[in-house]
Scaffold this motif. Structure first.
Motif, PDB file in Angstrom:
ATOM      1  N   ASP A   1      -7.489 -15.083 -20.568  1.00 42.50           N
ATOM      2  CA  ASP A   1      -8.371 -15.782 -19.636  1.00 42.50           C
ATOM      3  C   ASP A   1      -8.072 -17.287 -19.699  1.00 42.50           C
ATOM      4  O   ASP A   1      -7.189 -17.736 -20.446  1.00 42.50           O
ATOM      5  N   GLU A   2      -8.831 -18.043 -18.945  1.00 39.31           N
ATOM      6  CA  GLU A   2      -8.546 -19.476 -18.803  1.00 39.31           C
ATOM      7  C   GLU A   2      -8.606 -20.210 -20.153  1.00 39.31           C
ATOM      8  O   GLU A   2      -7.745 -21.044 -20.465  1.00 39.31           O
ATOM      9  N   THR A   3      -9.601 -19.902 -20.958  1.00 39.89           N
ATOM     10  CA  THR A   3      -9.751 -20.601 -22.240  1.00 39.89           C
ATOM     11  C   THR A   3      -8.660 -20.186 -23.210  1.00 39.89           C
ATOM     12  O   THR A   3      -8.114 -21.015 -23.947  1.00 39.89           O
TER      13      THR A   3
ATOM     14  N   ALA B   1      -5.594 -21.940 -22.281  1.00 42.61           N
ATOM     15  CA  ALA B   1      -5.673 -23.343 -22.691  1.00 42.61           C
ATOM     16  C   ALA B   1      -5.324 -23.496 -24.171  1.00 42.61           C
ATOM     17  O   ALA B   1      -4.690 -24.483 -24.569  1.00 42.61           O
TER      18      ALA B   1
END
Ligand code: SF4
Length: 189
Positions: free
Chosen positions: A108-110, A113
């Motif tokens: 996912d996005e986190t 990151a």
């Protein structure tokens, strides 16, 4: 900030990436790879909770280590708490190496990151049928070492090889890191 659930920390090691590094095992993994050698890190119970400041301070006390390697368990299942720590370590100049059982397209996005903060990542499940004990920094042939910055390259791998370390403590007990050629000994036995 959310605390991090930590299964173990070794402040100085040379087998989980380039140079002297601290290694942090995050507690908890739901991926359940067949043949996983770190099953004691699967449950979310059993670890020790560190605040961001406590863990950062612990890692920065290893002043002669050029970086930190995060293993598991599954580091990216604590991505919300891990991301600010990675950013702080990177800002201070430590290199980052992350092991994750996830494939990139599952993140996912986190979690992505977190990966973006790393200099090196090894992604993908451990696949017992593809186990190869002659690989450096990984356990099965599907897993690929990715260099995400120009700080390191394949030259820092110094070829393929299996490595392990035996740490002898002042009280005479030992800890084996990595996988020696005889029967495996678990990390914290
Ligand atoms: S991702 Fe790692 S810790 Fe989790 S089951 Fe697979 S090998 Fe074990």
């Amino acid at each position: 900030m959310t605390d991090l659930n930590i299964g173990g920390i070794v402040k100085r090691t040379k087998i989980y990436g380039p140079g002297w590094r601290s290694a942090v095992w995050l507690q908890g993994c739901t991926l359940a790879c067949k043949g996983c050698w770190n099953k004691k890190l699967w449950p979310t119970k059993g670890g020790t909770f560190y605040t961001h400041e406590e863990l950062l301070s612990e890692l920065l006390s290893a002043t002669d280590c050029e970086g930190v390697t995060f293993l598991g368990g599954e580091p990216l299942q604590q991505a919300e708490a891990l991301l600010p720590l990675l950013k702080d370590l990177r800002a201070i100049g430590k290199s980052i190496f992350i092991y994750s059982g996830y494939n990139r397209d599952e993140l996912d996005e986190t979690q992505l990151a977190c990966v973006e903060q790393a200099d090196i990542v090894v992604l993908g499940r451990y696949i017992q049928e593809l186990r190869n004990t002659n690989l450096r920094w990984r356990g099965s042939e599907n897993q690929v070492v990715e260099f995400l910055t120009d700080r390191y390259s394949t030259e820092d791998m110094n070829g393929e090889a299996s490595e392990y370390e035996v740490h002898i403590h002042p009280d005479g007990t030992t800890t084996v890191l990595g996988y020696p050629p005889t029967d495996p000994q678990s990390l914290y036995s």
